[in-house]
Structures are given as C-alpha cells and as structure tokens.
Write an enzyme that holds these catalytic residues in place. Structure first.
Site, PDB file in Angstrom:
ATOM      1  N   ARG A  74      -6.666  -7.766  -8.814  1.00  0.00           N
ATOM      2  CA  ARG A  74      -7.343  -9.050  -9.028  1.00  0.00           C
ATOM      3  C   ARG A  74      -8.811  -8.768  -9.293  1.00  0.00           C
ATOM      4  NH1 ARG A  74     -10.329  -8.696  -4.384  1.00  0.00           N
ATOM      5  NH2 ARG A  74      -9.230  -7.682  -2.693  1.00  0.00           N
TER       6      ARG A  74
ATOM      7  N   LYS B  69       0.822  -1.219   0.000  1.00  0.00           N
ATOM      8  CA  LYS B  69       0.000   0.000   0.000  1.00  0.00           C
ATOM      9  C   LYS B  69       0.852   1.264   0.000  1.00  0.00           C
ATOM     10  CE  LYS B  69      -3.751  -2.031   2.692  1.00  0.00           C
ATOM     11  NZ  LYS B  69      -5.011  -2.106   1.992  1.00  0.00           N
TER      12      LYS B  69
ATOM     13  N   GLU C 150      -2.068   7.190   8.170  1.00  0.00           N
ATOM     14  CA  GLU C 150      -2.768   8.100   7.260  1.00  0.00           C
ATOM     15  C   GLU C 150      -3.705   8.963   8.071  1.00  0.00           C
ATOM     16  OE1 GLU C 150      -5.302   6.059   4.466  1.00  0.00           O
ATOM     17  OE2 GLU C 150      -3.618   5.493   3.216  1.00  0.00           O
TER      18      GLU C 150
HETATM   19  P1  ADP Z   1     -13.160  -7.199  -2.127  1.00  0.00           P
HETATM   20  O1  ADP Z   1     -13.061  -5.747  -2.338  1.00  0.00           O
HETATM   21  O2  ADP Z   1     -12.765  -8.043  -3.263  1.00  0.00           O
HETATM   22  O3  ADP Z   1     -14.456  -7.565  -1.571  1.00  0.00           O
HETATM   23  P2  ADP Z   1     -12.156  -7.454   0.520  1.00  0.00           P
HETATM   24  O4  ADP Z   1     -11.504  -6.173   0.929  1.00  0.00           O
HETATM   25  O5  ADP Z   1     -13.466  -7.794   1.082  1.00  0.00           O
HETATM   26  O6  ADP Z   1     -12.113  -7.475  -1.067  1.00  0.00           O
HETATM   27  O7  ADP Z   1     -11.171  -8.641   0.760  1.00  0.00           O
HETATM   28  C1  ADP Z   1      -9.901  -8.505   0.247  1.00  0.00           C
HETATM   29  C2  ADP Z   1      -9.324  -9.852  -0.001  1.00  0.00           C
HETATM   30  O8  ADP Z   1      -9.102 -10.503   1.235  1.00  0.00           O
HETATM   31  C3  ADP Z   1     -10.214 -10.728  -0.821  1.00  0.00           C
HETATM   32  O9  ADP Z   1      -9.398 -11.346  -1.773  1.00  0.00           O
HETATM   33  C4  ADP Z   1     -10.795 -11.709   0.166  1.00  0.00           C
HETATM   34  O10 ADP Z   1     -10.955 -12.986  -0.379  1.00  0.00           O
HETATM   35  C5  ADP Z   1      -9.747 -11.750   1.238  1.00  0.00           C
HETATM   36  N1  ADP Z   1     -10.350 -11.877   2.554  1.00  0.00           N
HETATM   37  C6  ADP Z   1     -11.605 -11.582   2.910  1.00  0.00           C
HETATM   38  N2  ADP Z   1     -11.819 -11.847   4.190  1.00  0.00           N
HETATM   39  C7  ADP Z   1     -10.656 -12.304   4.684  1.00  0.00           C
HETATM   40  C8  ADP Z   1     -10.223 -12.755   5.962  1.00  0.00           C
HETATM   41  N3  ADP Z   1     -11.065 -12.808   6.978  1.00  0.00           N
HETATM   42  N4  ADP Z   1      -8.942 -13.133   6.109  1.00  0.00           N
HETATM   43  C9  ADP Z   1      -8.102 -13.094   5.067  1.00  0.00           C
HETATM   44  N5  ADP Z   1      -8.449 -12.686   3.842  1.00  0.00           N
HETATM   45  C10 ADP Z   1      -9.696 -12.314   3.638  1.00  0.00           C
HETATM   46  P1  ADP Z   2      -8.054  -3.399   2.754  1.00  0.00           P
HETATM   47  O1  ADP Z   2      -6.833  -3.749   1.961  1.00  0.00           O
HETATM   48  O2  ADP Z   2      -8.173  -4.169   3.996  1.00  0.00           O
HETATM   49  O3  ADP Z   2      -9.267  -3.403   1.879  1.00  0.00           O
HETATM   50  P2  ADP Z   2      -8.166  -0.481   2.644  1.00  0.00           P
HETATM   51  O4  ADP Z   2      -6.983   0.393   2.657  1.00  0.00           O
HETATM   52  O5  ADP Z   2      -8.859  -0.644   1.332  1.00  0.00           O
HETATM   53  O6  ADP Z   2      -7.778  -1.895   3.235  1.00  0.00           O
HETATM   54  O7  ADP Z   2      -9.216   0.060   3.723  1.00  0.00           O
HETATM   55  C1  ADP Z   2     -10.345  -0.686   4.084  1.00  0.00           C
HETATM   56  C2  ADP Z   2     -11.417   0.235   4.629  1.00  0.00           C
HETATM   57  O8  ADP Z   2     -10.940   0.968   5.768  1.00  0.00           O
HETATM   58  C3  ADP Z   2     -11.910   1.298   3.659  1.00  0.00           C
HETATM   59  O9  ADP Z   2     -12.902   0.823   2.790  1.00  0.00           O
HETATM   60  C4  ADP Z   2     -12.417   2.372   4.604  1.00  0.00           C
HETATM   61  O10 ADP Z   2     -13.691   2.059   5.097  1.00  0.00           O
HETATM   62  C5  ADP Z   2     -11.442   2.298   5.764  1.00  0.00           C
HETATM   63  N1  ADP Z   2     -10.329   3.256   5.579  1.00  0.00           N
HETATM   64  C6  ADP Z   2      -9.123   3.000   5.065  1.00  0.00           C
HETATM   65  N2  ADP Z   2      -8.337   4.092   5.048  1.00  0.00           N
HETATM   66  C7  ADP Z   2      -9.060   5.082   5.590  1.00  0.00           C
HETATM   67  C8  ADP Z   2      -8.823   6.467   5.860  1.00  0.00           C
HETATM   68  N3  ADP Z   2      -7.643   7.052   5.595  1.00  0.00           N
HETATM   69  N4  ADP Z   2      -9.820   7.183   6.415  1.00  0.00           N
HETATM   70  C9  ADP Z   2     -11.010   6.620   6.703  1.00  0.00           C
HETATM   71  N5  ADP Z   2     -11.301   5.331   6.482  1.00  0.00           N
HETATM   72  C10 ADP Z   2     -10.348   4.554   5.925  1.00  0.00           C
HETATM   73 MG    MG Z   3      -9.539  -2.218   0.210  1.00  0.00          MG
END
Ligand code: ADP
Ligand code: ADP
Ligand code: MG
Length: 473
Positions: A292, A115, A200
């Site tokens: 993906r 990230k 962040e």
């Molecule tokens: P998406 O935006 O595709 O829904 P998520 O943020 O929900 O993705 O999940 C991110 C990835 O992590 C997906 O590839 C999902 O299969 C995997 N994932 C979801 N839940 C878990 C978990 N509890 N532990 C590990 N990986 C997970």
């Molecule tokens: P992941 O890889 O687990 O999907 P993300 O970086 O996409 O992680 O963040 C997952 C969720 O956490 C976001 O959809 C949002 O709801 C919250 N989030 C992440 N970063 C921030 C931020 N800087 N401020 C507020 N909410 C955040």
């Molecule tokens: Mg995400």
C-alpha cells in the site's frame, strides 16, 4: 483515465488523495462516519457520503463502501493506508464489483500480508531474510525454546498478520518465552483476528531501511530510493529520512536491486515498500513488504520529484511507467516527523480535543500533510497522528536546521502534541550525525523528554492576560 475515484479513508491521507485527484482533474468521493462530518476530507471532496454512524464501521464496512462507489458512479477505489488497505478480501470484492483497486492485485496483498508466506517467497527467490522459524503455534514450549536456542537469543516473536508495530515481542532468554508468546498471540488475535506467530533472530542495533517501489501493469518495476525509518517508539515510526544519510552508494545500489527483485518475485504492481533491516556490518535482510502507500511516502516525493499518489492512480488506470531506474535521482535530503496529539510526559497517551490555535510552519521546502484546522475537534476514535511535517534541503545537515526552524514555527494549542519532543530529537547531536538505529529513542528517552510542560507561548499569553487584568481591560 478515471473520471471519479472513491477514497476509502479519512484524515491526512484522504486529503492527500483528494489533492492528487484534483491535480489529475478527477472527481473525488469521500466517505465518512457521523463524527467525521466536519472533517477536512469531507469538505474537500467533490462529493461526500456518510457510510455509518459508527466511527469505525464507516471505514471498515467493505460492502457498504462498494455500494456507495457503485451508486455514485466511481470507477476506482483508493484505500490509503490503514483501515482496509491491506485487506485482500476487500480488494477482491472491489475488483469483482467491476471497480479498479488502486493497489496491487488481491492475491499479492494476501501473500505479502502474511509475513511468514512473504519470507518463504523471498527465500525461494534468493533474497536474504533474517534466520527464523515456521509458524510455532502448534509447537510445545520445550520445542520453541530449543528453536530459540538454535537461532540464538535474543529472538523476536512476530504475529504473521501483524502491522503497525503490534504483535511483536523481543525475548532474551528461555524463561521469558512463554509469557511473551502468550502476550504476542493475545495481541495478534485482538488486532488481526489471527494468532499465527513465528520467530526470528533479533538483529541487534539495526537500521530500518525501506525502498519505495512502483510498478505498472506490464511488469515494469523500479525503486525510488530508500528511507531510513529507524527512529521508532514501540516499533512504530516517528521520524523518517530520505535518502539515508549514512548509506554508501554501493549499498544503495545493491539493496535497490534486491528490492526490485523482491517486488518482481511478488509480481508486484502499483506502489509498495520493501522493508529491510541493516546490521552494523552493513548486512541487510528482507523484513516485510507493505502492499500500500506508506505514511512516509512524502519524503520520497520530495527528493525524487515523483508524485507517488498521482502515479498510483495513473498506473491503476493502465498507464505505462515511462521512467528508467537510471533516471531516478535524488535532490537533497527530506525529513518527516509525525506530529501526534499525545501527552508525551504521560507515556504518549492520546490527547484528542479541540485545536484552539493552529499556525502551520511555512516557507520554502516545508510541507505539511494534515487534515486539521483551527477549531477542529480531534475525535478520540482514530489514530493520534494529526500532521506530518516534511522539510527538504540540499544536505542532511541543512535539512536538520530547517526541521528545527519549522518545528519552532509550528504552533498548535488546545491539545498536547509531540512537537516539543520532536524538537528535542531535531536538536540532538546524534540525530544530526545520522547516529541512530531502531533503539535510538528507547535509549535516549529521558534525555529527549521535554522538561518544560508549559511552553513559552503559554507563558507569554499568561503574562499578557495578567497585564490586561492589571490595566483593567
Ligand atoms: P508505515 O510504514 O506506513 O508508517 P506503520 O508500520 O507505521 O506503517 O503502520 C502500519 C499500518 O498500520 C499503517 O497502515 C497504519 O495506518 C496502521 N496503524 C498504525 N498505527 C496503528 C495502530 N495503533 N493500530 C492499528 N493499526 C495501526
Ligand atoms: P510491522 O508490520 O508492525 O511494521 P515489522 O516486521 O515491519 O512489523 O517490524 C517492525 C519493527 O520491529 C521494525 O522496524 C524493527 O524496528 C523491529 N524488528 C522487526 N523484526 C526485527 C528483527 N528481526 N530484529 C530486530 N528488530 C526487528
Ligand atoms: Mg513494518
């Protein structure tokens, strides 16, 4: 075009990919763990191979999976989501073995999977990012507090290699920092074997808006509009909507072109997602890129008529993207809800077990992506998502109506599911108004909790049984 593809996954996404293979007249190869022998993907594929008796190793042992692919004559591997889908090392090994990886190049996965590195690349290319820091693992607590104060509380700590909502902590003051940092690092190490953490600015009450990207191998990249994934529990999506019912045409146009610019900066090929946060003033920030297919890709397919999995395969096989951005239009609105085998009243604890009754919702513009069936026993070893219900209608309001109708029709017995909870969301007035941000679920949890633990079908069944006993049957 390929003649045979191995699918390195299980569950509904493996089934979805097998269907895409069948549509394209490509043979499919399923892999499985012993416990998954009776799974739908195993039954549906052209051929199936047990990779390991171990429930997880079967889907995580990259070398063994490549060996199966080579020995059965597959030409490509589709990784789905989760498992090895974002493992750059595996993607590289697949290519080195002479197989085609259905996804972006391994170097792109490596870069965007980190990230912090992704943020740096975006910043260099003029893409707006949330204010934040470098990796803070080598900083003292005093230094970290100083950084947090400079950014301004609240801040969010994030595992640089995180995903699936894991390795994220919101911190609101100096005295919460140390404890949260340690917890974040521990979780990151446990899930991702890397405890790099950065910080962040925490955007208050944001919407999570993401753009679907597709690119061919020749530099053509377009977006397929956005999805609103703000409805989340513990940073994990539960309900997704496409397009966003509250997005102005102007914001869509601006965010869409930034999303394409971001994908171009990453030299992206195949399907991917650019995730943004949008604040209440309409300012938007790049959050991360998922390299993906996404769980919620189906709603984009429904509104655009674009078969994303089919296109992933065709792009990987070298086809040119024969579509311009201006040709991408949306027809109506689609909503997806994730149906999980969970006990909502018991803190959403996974509730695996045998499905004794299964009546999926049907009717026009109702789609279910699932891999379960009547008498199937859900194993406890995997994710609790058992079905995705997707509805589409000409307006958002009508899509909400259809969602309520379909959830009321969908009957699963034998295990507890999130259906009653999702139904309460569907019936909520703020949901209908498009009034939601990423804190929606948290702030409404009490209100949305199903109050009846016994559903009306169970009551009807109990009454019928009592009458039968009385009548002496
Ligand atoms: P998406 O935006 O595709 O829904 P998520 O943020 O929900 O993705 O999940 C991110 C990835 O992590 C997906 O590839 C999902 O299969 C995997 N994932 C979801 N839940 C878990 C978990 N509890 N532990 C590990 N990986 C997970
Ligand atoms: P992941 O890889 O687990 O999907 P993300 O970086 O996409 O992680 O963040 C997952 C969720 O956490 C976001 O959809 C949002 O709801 C919250 N989030 C992440 N970063 C921030 C931020 N800087 N401020 C507020 N909410 C955040
Ligand atoms: Mg995400």
């Amino acid at each position: 075009m390929f003649s045979k593809i191995l699918i390195a996954n299980r569950g509904e996404i493996a089934v979805r990919i097998i269907r895409a293979c069948n549509d394209l007249h490509i043979k499919s190869v399923a892999i499985y763990s012993r416990i998954d022998k009776e799974s739908m993907h195993v039954k549906m594929a052209s051929e199936s191979h047990e990779v390991s008796a171990d429930p997880l190793k079967a889907y995580l042992d990259g070398d063994a999976i490549i060996e199966v692919a080579l020995s059965c004559g597959a030409e490509a591997i589709h990784p789905g989501y989760g498992f090895l889908s974002e493992n750059a090392e595996f993607a590289k090994k697949v290519s080195e073995a002479g197989l085609v990886w259905i996804g972006p190049d391994s170097s792109v996965i490596a870069r965007m999977g980190d990230k912090k590195a992704a943020r740096d690349l975006m910043q260099k290319n003029g893409i707006p990012i949330v204010p934040g820091t470098d990796i803070i693992n080598n900083c003292s607590i005093q230094e970290i507090k100083a950084m947090a104060n400079k950014i301004g509380y609240p801040v969010i700590l994030k595992a640089s290699n995180g995903g699936g909502g894991k390795g994220i902590r919101v911190v609101r003051s100096d005295h919460e920092i140390e404890e949260n940092l340690n917890a974040c690092k521990r979780e990151a190490m446990a899930f991702f074997k890397n405890d790099d953490v950065f910080m962040e600015k925490y955007i208050e009450n944001p919407k999570h808006i993401e753009f679907q990207i597709i690119g061919d191998n020749y530099g053509n990249i377009i977006h397929l509009l956005e999805r609103d994934c703000s409805i989340q529990r513990r940073h994990q999506k539960l309900v997704e909507i496409a397009p966003s019912p509250t997005m102005s045409l102007d914001l869509r146009r601006r965010m869409g072109s930034v999303a394409v610019a971001a994908a171009k900066a990453a030299k992206y090929t195949n399907a991917g997602t650019i995730e943004f946060l949008v604040d209440d003033l309409g300012r938007f920030y790049f959050m991360e890129m998922n390299t993906r297919i996404q769980v919620e890709h189906g709603i984009t397919e429904e509104i655009t008529g674009f078969d994303l999995i089919g296109r992933q395969i065709r792009c990987a096989a070298g086809e040119i993207l024969d579509l311009n951005q201006s040709e991408v239009l949306h027809q109506g609105y689609a909503i997806e809800v994730r149906i999980n085998a969970e006990d909502v009243a018991n803190d959403f604890k996974p509730n695996p077990g045998k499905i004794t009754t299964y009546y999926p919702a049907l009717g026009p513009f109702v789609r279910i992506d699932s891999a379960v069936y009547k008498d199937y026993t859900i194993p406890p070893n995997y994710d609790s998502m058992i079905a995705k219900l997707i509805v589409r209608a000409s307006s958002y309001d009508l899509a909400v109506n259809k969602l309520i109708r379909a959830l009321e029709e969908f009957t699963i017995r034998g295990i507890k599911t999130t259906i009653p909870f999702l139904l309460n969301i569907a019936k909520d007035k703020d949901f209908r108004k498009g009034n939601y941000d990423t804190l929606y679920l948290e702030s409404k949890m009490q209100e949305l909790m199903p109050n009846e633990t016994i559903n009306k079908d169970d009551i009807a069944a109990a009454i019928a049984a009592a009458i039968a006993i009385k009548a002496g049957y």
